[in-house]
Design a protein around this motif. Sequence first.
Motif, PDB file in Angstrom:
ATOM      1  N   ALA A  82       9.289  11.954  -0.077  1.00 30.48           N
ATOM      2  CA  ALA A  82       8.536  10.834   0.483  1.00 30.48           C
ATOM      3  C   ALA A  82       9.173  10.280   1.755  1.00 30.48           C
ATOM      4  O   ALA A  82       8.570   9.448   2.435  1.00 30.48           O
ATOM      5  N   LEU A 105      11.947   8.479   1.795  1.00 31.23           N
ATOM      6  CA  LEU A 105      12.467   7.154   1.444  1.00 31.23           C
ATOM      7  C   LEU A 105      13.874   7.293   0.874  1.00 31.23           C
ATOM      8  O   LEU A 105      14.351   8.405   0.648  1.00 31.23           O
ATOM      9  N   SER A 114      15.237   2.852  -3.018  1.00 30.60           N
ATOM     10  CA  SER A 114      13.894   2.261  -2.952  1.00 30.60           C
ATOM     11  C   SER A 114      13.053   2.704  -4.131  1.00 30.60           C
ATOM     12  O   SER A 114      12.376   1.882  -4.766  1.00 30.60           O
ATOM     13  N   TYR A 129      11.473   0.261  -6.940  1.00 27.61           N
ATOM     14  CA  TYR A 129      10.037   0.221  -7.220  1.00 27.61           C
ATOM     15  C   TYR A 129       9.777   0.497  -8.698  1.00 27.61           C
ATOM     16  O   TYR A 129       8.980  -0.194  -9.332  1.00 27.61           O
ATOM     17  N   PRO A 174       6.606  -2.349  -3.289  1.00 28.08           N
ATOM     18  CA  PRO A 174       6.514  -1.342  -2.230  1.00 28.08           C
ATOM     19  C   PRO A 174       5.516  -1.749  -1.152  1.00 28.08           C
ATOM     20  O   PRO A 174       4.505  -2.394  -1.433  1.00 28.08           O
ATOM     21  N   ARG A 175       5.828  -1.368   0.072  1.00 31.41           N
ATOM     22  CA  ARG A 175       4.863  -1.527   1.164  1.00 31.41           C
ATOM     23  C   ARG A 175       3.728  -0.530   0.931  1.00 31.41           C
ATOM     24  O   ARG A 175       3.923   0.500   0.295  1.00 31.41           O
ATOM     25  N   SER A 208       2.489   1.479   3.050  1.00 28.21           N
ATOM     26  CA  SER A 208       2.851   2.773   3.636  1.00 28.21           C
ATOM     27  C   SER A 208       3.766   3.561   2.695  1.00 28.21           C
ATOM     28  O   SER A 208       3.659   4.790   2.606  1.00 28.21           O
ATOM     29  N   ASP A 209       4.646   2.880   1.971  1.00 28.09           N
ATOM     30  CA  ASP A 209       5.505   3.563   1.005  1.00 28.09           C
ATOM     31  C   ASP A 209       4.689   4.101  -0.162  1.00 28.09           C
ATOM     32  O   ASP A 209       4.956   5.194  -0.663  1.00 28.09           O
ATOM     33  N   LEU A 215       3.175   7.280   0.998  1.00 33.06           N
ATOM     34  CA  LEU A 215       4.174   8.355   1.047  1.00 33.06           C
ATOM     35  C   LEU A 215       4.505   8.867  -0.355  1.00 33.06           C
ATOM     36  O   LEU A 215       4.626  10.083  -0.569  1.00 33.06           O
ATOM     37  N   ILE A 216       4.642   7.953  -1.302  1.00 31.40           N
ATOM     38  CA  ILE A 216       4.955   8.337  -2.681  1.00 31.40           C
ATOM     39  C   ILE A 216       3.800   9.131  -3.274  1.00 31.40           C
ATOM     40  O   ILE A 216       3.997  10.175  -3.902  1.00 31.40           O
TER      41      ILE A 216
END
Length: 80
Positions: free
Chosen positions: A41, A43, A47, A51, A58-59, A61-62, A65-66
């Motif tokens: 991801a 990250l 992080s 989470y 999480p944002r 955007s994160d 990505l996840i």
Amino acid sequence: MPARRNDRPDWVNDRCVTLGHRIADLRRQAELSQEELAHLAGLERRSIQRYENARRDPRYSDLLLIAHALRVHVTDLLSS
């Protein structure tokens, strides 16, 4: 300086916990460690850990990505 909002309703905290469990469950189903998911991801492992343990929100955007790293749609992370 404006006051900082620290207290959230219980239902919000519950949804954060559910999200963390969902990320962890999907990660385990994909047979990935937190380190591997973080790498895929882009990250930090820390992080992912935060989470999953609902210590940090999480944002968006994160989340994207996840979800991409887990090969699921972002709504799959948010469904309970």
